[in-house]
Design an enzyme around this catalytic site. Structure first.
Site, PDB file in Angstrom:
ATOM      1  N   GLY A 137      -3.903  -0.567   9.318  1.00 57.17           N
ATOM      2  CA  GLY A 137      -4.389   0.524   8.594  1.00 57.17           C
ATOM      3  C   GLY A 137      -5.772   0.236   7.870  1.00 57.17           C
ATOM      4  O   GLY A 137      -5.782  -0.829   7.217  1.00 57.17           O
ATOM      5  N   ARG A 171      -3.869  -0.766  15.863  1.00 61.09           N
ATOM      6  CA  ARG A 171      -2.750  -1.520  15.876  1.00 61.09           C
ATOM      7  C   ARG A 171      -2.237  -1.958  17.214  1.00 61.09           C
ATOM      8  O   ARG A 171      -2.212  -0.932  18.161  1.00 61.09           O
ATOM      9  CB  ARG A 171      -1.254  -0.953  15.331  1.00 61.09           C
ATOM     10  CG  ARG A 171      -1.639  -0.576  13.685  1.00 61.09           C
ATOM     11  CD  ARG A 171      -0.478  -0.001  12.945  1.00 61.09           C
ATOM     12  NE  ARG A 171      -0.783  -0.004  11.510  1.00 61.09           N
ATOM     13  CZ  ARG A 171      -0.864   1.138  10.693  1.00 61.09           C
ATOM     14  NH1 ARG A 171      -0.946   2.486  11.474  1.00 61.09           N
ATOM     15  NH2 ARG A 171      -1.304   1.006   9.551  1.00 61.09           N
ATOM     16  N   ASP A 203       0.092  -7.437   6.554  1.00 61.69           N
ATOM     17  CA  ASP A 203       0.752  -8.474   7.176  1.00 61.69           C
ATOM     18  C   ASP A 203       1.096  -8.462   8.711  1.00 61.69           C
ATOM     19  O   ASP A 203       1.230  -9.385   9.444  1.00 61.69           O
ATOM     20  CB  ASP A 203       2.384  -8.493   6.392  1.00 61.69           C
ATOM     21  CG  ASP A 203       3.090  -7.408   6.343  1.00 61.69           C
ATOM     22  OD1 ASP A 203       2.404  -6.188   6.897  1.00 61.69           O
ATOM     23  OD2 ASP A 203       4.061  -7.195   6.106  1.00 61.69           O
ATOM     24  N   THR A 223      -5.350  -4.078   2.600  1.00 58.34           N
ATOM     25  CA  THR A 223      -4.209  -3.065   2.749  1.00 58.34           C
ATOM     26  C   THR A 223      -4.246  -2.153   1.359  1.00 58.34           C
ATOM     27  O   THR A 223      -4.059  -3.153   0.462  1.00 58.34           O
ATOM     28  CB  THR A 223      -2.811  -3.680   3.047  1.00 58.34           C
ATOM     29  OG1 THR A 223      -1.965  -2.555   2.974  1.00 58.34           O
ATOM     30  CG2 THR A 223      -2.552  -4.922   2.518  1.00 58.34           C
ATOM     31  N   ASP A 248      -1.615  -0.930   0.438  1.00 60.85           N
ATOM     32  CA  ASP A 248      -0.315  -0.959  -0.099  1.00 60.85           C
ATOM     33  C   ASP A 248       0.046  -2.206  -0.944  1.00 60.85           C
ATOM     34  O   ASP A 248       1.016  -2.158  -1.836  1.00 60.85           O
ATOM     35  CB  ASP A 248       0.796  -1.297   1.302  1.00 60.85           C
ATOM     36  CG  ASP A 248       0.752  -0.004   2.045  1.00 60.85           C
ATOM     37  OD1 ASP A 248       0.422   0.975   1.665  1.00 60.85           O
ATOM     38  OD2 ASP A 248       1.234  -0.126   3.245  1.00 60.85           O
ATOM     39  N   ASP A 283       1.156  -5.194  -0.615  1.00 59.79           N
ATOM     40  CA  ASP A 283       2.335  -5.573  -0.428  1.00 59.79           C
ATOM     41  C   ASP A 283       2.292  -7.164   0.361  1.00 59.79           C
ATOM     42  O   ASP A 283       3.147  -7.463   1.218  1.00 59.79           O
ATOM     43  CB  ASP A 283       3.180  -4.753   0.561  1.00 59.79           C
ATOM     44  CG  ASP A 283       2.505  -4.408   1.812  1.00 59.79           C
ATOM     45  OD1 ASP A 283       1.362  -4.769   2.039  1.00 59.79           O
ATOM     46  OD2 ASP A 283       3.224  -4.030   2.662  1.00 59.79           O
ATOM     47  N   ARG A 338       4.732   2.840   3.061  1.00 58.90           N
ATOM     48  CA  ARG A 338       6.129   3.202   3.998  1.00 58.90           C
ATOM     49  C   ARG A 338       6.996   1.859   3.429  1.00 58.90           C
ATOM     50  O   ARG A 338       8.301   2.264   3.337  1.00 58.90           O
ATOM     51  CB  ARG A 338       5.880   2.947   5.294  1.00 58.90           C
ATOM     52  CG  ARG A 338       6.604   3.307   6.268  1.00 58.90           C
ATOM     53  CD  ARG A 338       6.120   3.525   7.564  1.00 58.90           C
ATOM     54  NE  ARG A 338       4.998   2.460   8.017  1.00 58.90           N
ATOM     55  CZ  ARG A 338       3.892   2.853   8.776  1.00 58.90           C
ATOM     56  NH1 ARG A 338       4.098   4.032   9.688  1.00 58.90           N
ATOM     57  NH2 ARG A 338       2.947   1.922   8.999  1.00 58.90           N
TER      58      ARG A 338
END
Ligand code: F6P
Length: 327
Positions: A15, A76, A107, A130, A132, A134, A176
């Site tokens: 993303g 992706r 990741d 990212t 996110d 994460d 997500r």
């Protein structure tokens, strides 16, 4: 003993995240400054397989530091997870003499880079890009700060209308598998509660708490939901609450991809620039197959293999803070 790197390929994968362009710029400019050649690989690992690779002289990255998205485009790429795809990619890089890679992504992208770096003699450096946040081994990921500020700005606006109508708003933010955007934006906007993938959602408890607030005539409430929480996301949570509390004036707003776009914040531009610079420096001194992060304001290097496995730890204190401050 450092291996001499001459040609560096840079790509963005997964993303997109605001600040990726600033990172590309930093890689290209640092490479050029050190007499290395930089190449842009289009659409992530896809461009390596399709041989869609372009030279990037210094001026090719002019006027991009402030732009969202990624000038290299992103994708992706499933083929890269097959040995055949990676072999094709390797041959294309070799043909051009590319002997170092910088991968800007999350990741999933690091997983691909880790596989590739184990099989072939091209060192890979990962930059955490990212929204996110994460990824372990770094306090920041490129794009998170911009995304969370976009969410905060949107939630503030929604609060105005929620306040005008005495409404309950369920706002779904991205994430997500990770609740960082929800957690940070929820605290910053005074949300009643925040639902995240890392914790089990207890809708009965939410209803109980809202009913108690209804009795106290506290009718303006904001609930921030990460898209990946386990009850099914914003719409499902709203449906459940509306059924149980028919008197509440409930609305849902899914913020979606507006959180991924836009001009990067100062912080995202800054960390992207520092990380891009360190990526090239790393390749030049022979560091390989690591992710460049920033921990306690210092550059920090995590082996790619570890970076794909570890997740940032989420503190329960934060959820407690939300509960206490929202009373
Ligand atoms: O990884 C970033 C992210 O924005 C997630 O939070 C979200 O679930 C996902 O990407 C959405 O991906 P796509 O744009 O492919 O639908």
């Amino acid at each position: 003993m450092a291996t001499k790197v001459n040609k560096i390929g840079v790509l963005t994968s997964g993303g997109d995240a605001p600040g990726m362009n600033a990172a590309i710029r930093a890689v290209v400019r640092t490479a050029t400054y050190n007499g290395l050649e930089a190449f842009g690989i289009m659409r992530g690992f896809m461009g390596m397989i399709d041989d869609d690779i372009v030279p990037m002289p210094s001026r090719s990255v002019a006027n991009i530091i402030q732009r969202g998205g990624t000038i290299l485009k992103t994708a992706r790429c499933k083929e890269f997870y097959e040995r055949e795809g990676r072999e094709k990619a390797y041959k294309n890089l070799k043909k051009l003499g590319i002997d170092g890679l910088v991968i800007i992504g999350g990741d999933g992208s690091f997983r691909g880079a880790d596989l590739f770096s184990r099989e072939f003699d091209i060192p890979c450096i990962g930059l955490p890009g990212t929204i996110d946040k994460d990824i372990a081994g770094t306090d920041f990921t490129i794009g998170f700060d911009t995304a969370v500020n976009t969410a905060v700005e949107a939630i503030d606006k929604i609060r105005d209308t929620a306040d005008a109508h005495d409404r309950l708003f369920i706002i779904e933010v991205m994430g997500r598998d990770a609740g960082y955007i929800a957690l940070h934006s929820g605290i910053a906007t005074g949300a009643e509660t925040v639902l995240i993938p890392e914790r089990k959602t207890d809708v009965e408890e939410i209803v109980r708490s809202l009913q108690e607030k209804e009795r106290r005539k506290k009718l303006v409430n904001i609930i921030v939901v990460a898209e990946g929480e386990d009850f099914g996301g914003g719409n499902e949570v709203a449906k459940f609450i509306a059924e149980r509390m028919p008197n509440a004036d409930t609305r849902v707003c899914i913020l979606g991809h507006i959180q991924r776009g836009g001009s990067p914040s100062c912080l995202d531009r800054l960390i992207a620039s520092r990380m891009g610079y360190s990526a090239v420096e790393s390749l030049m001194i022979g560091r390989h197959n690591v992710m460049v992060g920033i921990l306690n304001n210092r550059m920090y290097y995590t082996p790619l293999e570890k970076a794909v496995k570890a997740k940032q730890k989420l503190s329960d204190d934060w959820l407690k803070i939300i509960r206490i401050l929202a009373s």
